[in-house]
Each structure stands twice: as C-alpha cells, then as structure tokens.
Motif scaffolding. Structure first.
Motif, PDB file in Angstrom:
ATOM      1  N   ALA A  21       0.831  -1.208   0.000  1.00  0.00           N
ATOM      2  CA  ALA A  21       0.000   0.000   0.000  1.00  0.00           C
ATOM      3  C   ALA A  21       0.864   1.256   0.000  1.00  0.00           C
ATOM      4  N   ALA A  54      -8.247   6.628  -1.048  1.00  0.00           N
ATOM      5  CA  ALA A  54      -8.618   5.263  -0.634  1.00  0.00           C
ATOM      6  C   ALA A  54      -7.399   4.495  -0.124  1.00  0.00           C
ATOM      7  N   VAL A  55      -6.252   4.668  -0.811  1.00  0.00           N
ATOM      8  CA  VAL A  55      -5.041   3.971  -0.375  1.00  0.00           C
ATOM      9  C   VAL A  55      -4.596   4.469   0.995  1.00  0.00           C
ATOM     10  N   GLN A 105      -6.486   5.703   3.342  1.00  0.00           N
ATOM     11  CA  GLN A 105      -7.399   5.138   4.323  1.00  0.00           C
ATOM     12  C   GLN A 105      -7.053   3.664   4.593  1.00  0.00           C
ATOM     13  N   ARG A 106      -6.735   2.943   3.502  1.00  0.00           N
ATOM     14  CA  ARG A 106      -6.376   1.528   3.661  1.00  0.00           C
ATOM     15  C   ARG A 106      -5.072   1.370   4.451  1.00  0.00           C
ATOM     16  N   GLU A 114      -5.920   1.643   8.056  1.00  0.00           N
ATOM     17  CA  GLU A 114      -6.543   0.403   8.529  1.00  0.00           C
ATOM     18  C   GLU A 114      -5.513  -0.709   8.676  1.00  0.00           C
ATOM     19  N   LEU A 115      -4.584  -0.809   7.696  1.00  0.00           N
ATOM     20  CA  LEU A 115      -3.560  -1.851   7.771  1.00  0.00           C
ATOM     21  C   LEU A 115      -2.615  -1.621   8.953  1.00  0.00           C
TER      22      LEU A 115
END
Length: 922
Positions: free
Chosen positions: A237, A423-424, A426-427, A430-431
């Motif tokens: 990511a 989006a990345v 945000q990901r 989360e990761l």
C-alpha cells in the motif's frame, strides 16, 4: 591581427638565427674542450704509469731490506740454538755415564730379592689352604644351622599368619552379620512403588503440557504469519501510495503547463487582480468518456481560460495586458437552451463553454457526420467522437501533441488518481491498525508459548528426576539382594576357613618344637669351629704380611732398576737426536753467511732506478697541471656560451607565447567569421543583398525578446519527456535482459537446490555408513584395550547433518555410562580406541601419538603397545614417550642427549641392527 602576427614571426626568426649562431659556437667550443680533455687524459695516463713504476721499485727495495733483516735474525737465532744444543750434549753425556754405573751395581740384589719373595708366597699358600678347609666345614655347619633356623622361622611365621587370619575371619564374620541386619528390602520396595505412582502422574502432566505447548506454538506461528501478511500488504500500500503521489505530481505539472499557469505575464496580471488561484475551464469541465478529443478540438485555446463571476467587469483591465494571452469565462453553469444532439450534451461545466459546444452537432461516424453537415443551419457544425470537425466550407482535426491535447482526459485521470490516493491512505491507516493488533496478539501468544514451554520444561525435568530416582531405587534393591546372597555365601566360606585354620595351626606348632631342639645341638658345634677359625686366621695373617713385605721389596727394586734403564735409553736417543740437530745447524749457519754476503748489491741498483722515476714524475706532474689549466679555460668559455644560449632561449620562449596568443586570436576571429557566413548561407541568403534590403527600423532588442519568449515557452514543456519513446524502448530492452537474467537465475537456483538435495542425501548415506563402521570398530577395540567392558557411539539428534555424537564407555567393573565420568587414563585409552577405529576405516600414511601412555599403568601400557604393534603393519606410528615398555615395542628409537651443557645432540638407534650387533659380539 594578421599584420601583428607577421611582425612577431619576423622578430622571432631573427632571434632564432642568433640562437643558431650561438649553438654553432657552442659546438666548436665542445670539440675544442674534448680535444683538451683527451690531451689531459694522455698526460694523466703517463702520470699513472710513472707512479706505478716508482711504486714497483720502492716495493722491491722494501722487500730486499726486509729479507736482509730476516736473514740476520735467522743467523743470530742459529748461533743461540747451536750454543744451547752444545750445553745439552755435555749434560746428557755425564748423566748417561752415571746411570750405566748404577745399573751394573744393582743386578746382584735383584736375584736375592726374587728368591725371598718365592719362599714367602709358598708359606702363604699353605696358610690359605688350611683356612679354605675350615671354611668348607663352616659352610656345611652354617647350611645345617640355617636350614633348621629357617624351618623354625617359617613355622613361627606360619603360626602368626594363621592367628592373624583367624582373627580377621572372626572380625569379618561379625561385620557381615551387622551388615545383613541393616538391609531392609521391604522398605526399599515400598519407596520404589511410591516413586512409580508419582512418575506416572508426572508423565500424564508432561503430555498435557506438551499438547498445550504445541497449541500455543501453532497459534504463535499463525499470528506471526498474519502479522507478516499485514506488513507485506502495508508495504504494498505504501508503494502504491508513493506511485500515485508521483503520478499526481506529474499530471498536475502537465496540467499546470497545459492550462497556462506558468506564463509570466498572465500570472503577474492574475496575481495583481486577485485571480491567481482562479479555477481553469479545463479543470471545471466534466466530459463523458470518449468525447474528450472532440471537446478539445472545439475548445482549442480556451481550456486554459480562468473562471470568474462576470468577465465584463474585468474587460477594461484585460485590455491593458501587453504580450500575454488570457481568456476569462463566466463560472455560471445554468443553461436555458436546448443541447440535445449537440456536443454540449456530453459536457458538464460553465454555460459559456456549453453555449459554444451547443452549436456543434455530434455524429457516431464520419459518414454520419457528412450526412449531417449537408443539412446544417448557418453557424452550426458537426463533429465525430474521434475529433473530426466538419462545417460549412471547412474540416478540421487535431492530432498534434499540442499543449492542450489530452487536458480533459488528464483531468479525469488526475481526479481518479486523487480518489485512489485517498482510498489507499485510508487503507494504510486500517492496515497499520490491523498490524498493531496482530503484533499485540502475536506478542501475547509468544508469551503464552514461552510460559507453556517453561511449564513443559519443568515437567520434563521433574519426570527425568523421578526416572533417575526410580532407577536408583531399583538399583539399590538389586544391589541389596545381590549383597545379601554374597553375605550368606561369604559367611559359610568363613566358617569353613576357620575350621581349616585351626587344624593347620596345631600341625605348625608341632614342627616348630622339633626345629628348636635341633638348633641347640648346632650351637655347640658352632663354638668349636669359631675357636679353630681364630687360630687359622692368625697364621694366615702372619704369612700374608711376610709375603707382602718380600713382594714389596722386590717390586720396589725392580721398578727403580727399570726406571734407570728407561732413562738411560731415552738419554741415548736424545744424544743421537741432538748430534743430528747440531750438524743441521752448522749447515744452515753457513748458508745464511753466504746469503748475507751477497744481499747488498740489488738494493743499490734499485735506489738508482727509484731516483730516475722520481725525476720523471716531477716532469709529468708539471705537464698535467698545464693540461688541466687549458681544460678549465675551455670549460669556462663553453659555460659562458651555454649561459648566453639559455638567456636567448628564455627570451624566445616569451616571444613564442605572444606569437601563439596572436595565432589563436587570429584563428578565433577567422572561425567566427566562417561560422557567421555559413549560418547566412544555411538560411538561404547572401550577405550583400541582405544588408542592402534590411530595413533601418529593425531592432535587435525586439528579436532578442521574441527569442526569450520562445525559450520560456520551450521551458514550460520540461515536464513532458520528449525522450520517453527512446527511454521506453531502452527500458523494455533492459526488462527483456532482466527477464532473461531472472530465468537464468531461477534455473541456476533450481539446479543448485537439486545439487544441494543430492549432496545432503549422499552425505547422510555416507555419514551413516561411516558412523556405523567406526562404531563397530570402536565397540570391538574397546574391550581389547580394557580387557573387558563395552563402549559405543550414539547420535544426539534426528537429522544426521546436524546431529552431534556422544561417546558412551563402561570399563569392566564400573557402572559409568558417559566418558566424562572416566579417569584420565581411562579417557586416554577410550580416545585411543576411537582413533584406532577411525584408522581402521581409512588408514593415514602415519600417526603421531604424543605421550598417550603417560596416564596408563603397566597392564594398560602392555595392551596399548600390542594394539599399536598390530596396527603398525598398515600405519606408520611415531610415538613420543618416556615409558620403557612402549620403547621396547619400537623398531627405531630417536632421542636427544646433552653431552655438554647447552649442546643438544640427536641419537638414533635401530633396534634390529643393535640386536644383530649384540649377537655377533656374543
């Protein structure tokens, strides 16, 4: 510049001619100097020759004078030696006459002393014979007495031994009775049963802890795998985020250049009016997919327009702009006109732009566009999806890579990239949270695994302790049973031995009484023999003293007479030798007198020759001084000319530098003129008509400004990589190369892994085979060295490549199992057994044993030596030892001895050769 260049070249040529003249004079001076040097060398050679001749004559004079002195010294020595020899001759002659008279007078006394010595010796022999006869009688009596005494002593010792043995047997019997009462087999069996129950319970606990440990290990491995997957996803990511950021930065740079945000004049005006942050039309428009090229074709030049509320209010200020292209468009998006079937229906954005697009019809294909163009109203046009624009009297397409080509598609791509970046990001958040949770869970699982492993270890250790205690208790029970059986058997044997001991004791006491009675009779005979012995000794001593006195007198007389005879013979020889020396000295003295008489003539002749050489040397020395002075004058003159030439060369160096600078300036002007003329010709012009037709109002400054503006516009294109195609081709070529390299590496890796697996398999097989053979040899040799017992090798792991090897050894009579529990000598013997087992498997050319037998006793040394001798048929052994038994088995001995302090010497003995020499000597 050409005129100055010609003048400088003329001046330089004049100075060069002067330099050539100086060089010619220098060459002449060198030739003259060389001639003078050769003349001086000739005179120098003559000086050397005269000097050598003078040295030769002086050396001969010195030699003759030294020879005369040596002859005179020899003459004096000869006179002194002759006088000394005459004195010795007179003294030795007188001593010889005196000794001859003494020897003649001593001859009768020698016969008388010899007869007296013979009579004394006869008397001594008779006394010795009487003493020998008594000695024989005494020895017979002593033998009988000693035999009787020995018998009595043996019986007394036997009685003492039997008494001590009976006492020891009684004490041993009492000890065995006490020891038997101490062994309680029932208590030992009860304690062993309790340990067995505890061992079973501990074993169940170990199995439980092992299962729990396996579960926690699996959970920790799973969580570690999840954490690694989360880490890999987070790295991917982040890589995607960096790629998107780079892509957005590149697209924004292209959009900024395409929409004119970097133009200096327009940017200054927008900043002054507060519109520098205003949105551009190309950024506001949203075009349906596929119609971007058509919209860019119609709105060419307007996509960089700035959106404002009312463009009319800024028209007056806009008119004041100098040297800038700027468009203002209203930001209102409300439309009150019909856009169906037009290009405006494919676009969302400001009304002004849609109004322009509403006049353009859309067609699905070029044929459809031709049909619509034939029916169009005035001021209306039609365009296809791929940008073919048709209208009354014109047709247009835009395929060039202009600044605004691809703006709308790039804007959509920029919007998509921005959305993907959010989006990345945000990901990634989360990761990161997932990775933190996974890490916490993994740490908790690892802690639980460590706790379970610690519990399992403690349980295993307790189980091992219980097993050891059980084995110890069982061993004590077995030992107690065996000991009780031994005690019973030993008690029965003791009772039997006590009865036999009593019987033997009574018989020994009877024999001892008989021997004591015989000893009394032998004592009376001993007293009579000792009285006879004293009388015989007195007679023998008197005869021996008389014989000794007679023998000493005869011996002293014989020694004195023989000494005088020897002295007389030596004097005779000395007189003869001195007479010969005297004759030789007389001859040598006559020869020296003759040589001294003739030795003065050569010296006078040589002195005259020396004076002649001295005169010649003075003459050639004066000639040499004159020749050196001429050479120095020529050298000074040559040095002055060299200095003048050097000064001329330095002056010419400055002239050459100035001339070279003039040449470079002239060449630069000529090249510049040729370049300008060539540029005019490449432009298709001629210089004379061009200058004639050029207007007077032409200003070079205006042309420079246009060039600067073109340079600025070119600079705006810097983000666009014009070499992308070639770089793409190069990158593709490199990718193919790297793919080929990857394929080769993958193939090589597979080959290497196959080879590693094959090597591992063969290594395991060969290691197992070698281990088994060494183990078998070790098990066979160990009992031979120890005279019993057994030993073996044991692997400490499952994998043969990683497993260790443990040596188990149990000598006869011991319960040891590990080699660390053995003594030093037992360890040495065990090591020898292992080394010999390895040598039996793969013998080396030789083996060096360094004091291996040092900790061994005699019995073990014998077995060790026998093993080495047996194996010496296949292996050559070199043994460093101090043990005599080990040395006896060797074939060759090498030792170091020190006959003198600090000086060592190597001594070698071949035992086979030594044995042969001993047999021959015997």
């Amino acid at each position: 510049q050409r005129q100055a260049l010609r003048e400088a070249e003329t001046a330089l040529e004049g100075k060069l001619a002067a330099q050539r003249h100086l060089e010619a004079e220098i060459e002449q001076g060198r030739e003259s100097h060389q001639q003078h040097v050769e003349a001086m060398n000739a005179v120098q050679a003559e000086v050397y020759q005269v000097g050598a001749e003078l040295a030769r004559v002086e050396q001969q004079i010195k030699h003759h004078r030294e020879m005369l002195e040596r002859l005179q010294h020899d003459r004096e020595e000869s006179e002194r030696s002759w006088a000394e020899l005459a004195d010795h001759l007179r003294a030795d002659t007188a001593q010889r006459d005196e000794l001859q008279a003494v020897v003649a007078a001593a001859e009768p006394e020698t016969g008388r002393l010899r007869d007296a010595d013979a009579q004394a010796a006869l008397a001594l022999n008779e006394a010795e014979a009487g003493h020998v006869a008594w000695q024989q009688r005494w020895e017979a009596h002593s033998g009988q007495t000693a035999s009787t005494s020995r018998e009595a002593e043996v019986e007394r010792t036997h009685i003492d031994h039997l008494d001590r043995q009976a006492l020891d047997l009684s004490r041993r019997r009492e000890t065995l009775r006490n020891e038997r009462g101490k062994h309680d087999l029932e208590a030992l069996a009860s304690a062993a049963q309790g340990l067995a129950g505890e061992h079973e319970a501990c074993k169940a606990q170990v199995e439980s802890h092992t299962a729990n440990l396996d579960k926690h290990k699996a959970e920790a491995e799973r969580l570690l795998s999840e954490e690694r997957q989360a880490q890999t996803a987070l790295a991917e990511a982040n890589t995607q985020k960096q790629t998107l950021r780079g892509r957005i930065a590149s697209l924004e740079a292209l959009q900024r250049a395409a929409l004119g945000r970097d133009r200096d004049a327009a940017r200054d005006w927008l900043q002054k009016t507060g519109l520098s942050g205003g949105e551009r039309l190309g950024a506001r428009l949203k075009v349906n997919e596929g119609w971007e090229r058509a919209v860019e074709t119609v709105l060419a030049g307007m996509l960089e327009a700035v959106l404002v509320d009312d463009p009319a209010t800024l028209a007056e200020e806009l008119a004041r702009i100098d040297r800038a292209d700027l468009t203002l468009v209203g930001a209102n998006a409300v439309t009150d006109f019909d856009v169906a079937g037009t290009l405006a229906a494919e676009v969302e954005g400001p009304a002004a732009a849609r109004a322009l697009l509403a006049q353009v019809r859309t067609a699905a294909s070029l044929d459809a566009a031709r049909g619509i163009a034939a029916t169009l109203a005035p001021a209306h046009t039609v365009i296809t999806r791929d940008g073919v624009w048709l209208g009354p009297g014109f047709a247009r397409v835009r395929r060039a890579e202009g600044g605004q080509v691809g703006v709308l598609m790039r804007e959509r791509e920029l919007h998509q990239a921005t959305t993907e970046l959010a989006a990345v990001e945000q990901r990634i958040v989360e990761l990161q949270e997932h990775q933190a949770n996974a890490r916490d869970q993994r740490r908790a699982a690892e802690q639980a695994r460590d706790d379970a492993q610690r519990d399992s270890y403690n349980a295993h250790r307790r189980l091992a302790e219980l097993a050891g205690e059980m084995q110890s208790r069982q061993g004590r029970i077995d030992s107690a049973k065996a000991r009780l059986a031994t005690i019973d058997a030993e008690q029965a044997q003791i009772e039997q031995s006590l009865a036999e001991n009593e019987r033997l004791l009574q018989a020994a006491r009877g024999r001892m009484q008989t021997a004591v009675a015989n000893m009394g009779e032998h004592e009376q005979a001993r007293v009579a023999l000792e009285a006879e012995r004293r009388e015989l000794l007195q007679r023998r001593e008197a005869a021996r003293q008389d014989a000794q006195e007679a023998s000493d007198a005869a011996h002293r007389h014989a020694i004195a007479l023989e000494s005088r005879r020897v002295t007389l013979a030596a004097l005779e020889q000395s007189l003869a030798r001195m007479q010969s020396q005297r004759e030789q000295l007389e001859k040598h003295r006559a020869d020296l007198d003759a040589r001294l008489a003739a030795g003065g003539d050569p010296v006078a002749t040589l002195e005259q020759e020396r004076q002649t050489c001295l005169d010649q040397r003075l003459t050639v020395d004066r000639k040499l001084v004159d020749a050196r002075r001429v050479v120095e004058e020529a050298a000074n003159e040559l040095r002055e000319r060299e200095q003048a030439r050097h000064a001329a060369e330095q002056a010419m160096a400055g002239e050459r530098d100035a001339l070279e600078k003039l040449r470079l300036d002239e060449q630069g002007q000529r090249l510049r003129a040729e370049q300008l003329a060539e540029a005019i010709r490449e432009a298709g012009l001629e210089i004379e008509p061009l200058l004639a037709d050029l207007s007077d109002q032409v200003q070079p400054g205006a042309w420079q400004e246009k060039i600067a503006d073109l340079d600025t516009r070119i600079a705006r294109l810097e983000p666009v990589n014009l070499a992308a195609i070639s770089e793409h081709a190069e990158a593709a070529k490199r990718k193919d190369y790297l793919d080929a390299q990857t394929t080769d590496l993958t193939t090589a890796l597979e080959t290497l892994e196959n080879a590693i697996r094959k090597i591992d398999r063969e290594t395991r097989e060969r290691f197992k085979e070698t281990f088994d053979r060494v183990n078998a040899g070790f098990q066979d040799l160990f009992p031979k060295l120890f005279g019993g017992g057994h030993a073996y090798l044991e692997l400490t792991g499952e994998d043969l490549l990683d497993a260790g090897v443990t040596m188990m050894a149990r000598p006869p009579g011991k319960r040891n199992s590990h080699i660390s529990l053995l003594s030093g000598g037992e360890k040495a013997m065990t090591a020898v057994a292992l080394v010999m087992a390895i040598f039996n498997l793969n013998p080396a050319p030789f083996c060096l044993l360094d004091e291996v037998d040092a900790p061994l006793d005699e019995g073990n040394v014998g077995r060790f030596g026998q093993l080495v001798r047996d194996m010496s048929e296949r292996v050559q052994f070199m043994v460093v030892t101090h043990n005599k038994s080990t040395m006896e088995m060797a074939y060759q001995l090498c030792g170091v001895t020190m006959r003198e302090p600090g000086v060592s010497r190597l001594v070698q003995v071949d035992l086979a050769e030594a044995t042969k020499m001993a047999g021959v000597a015997a």
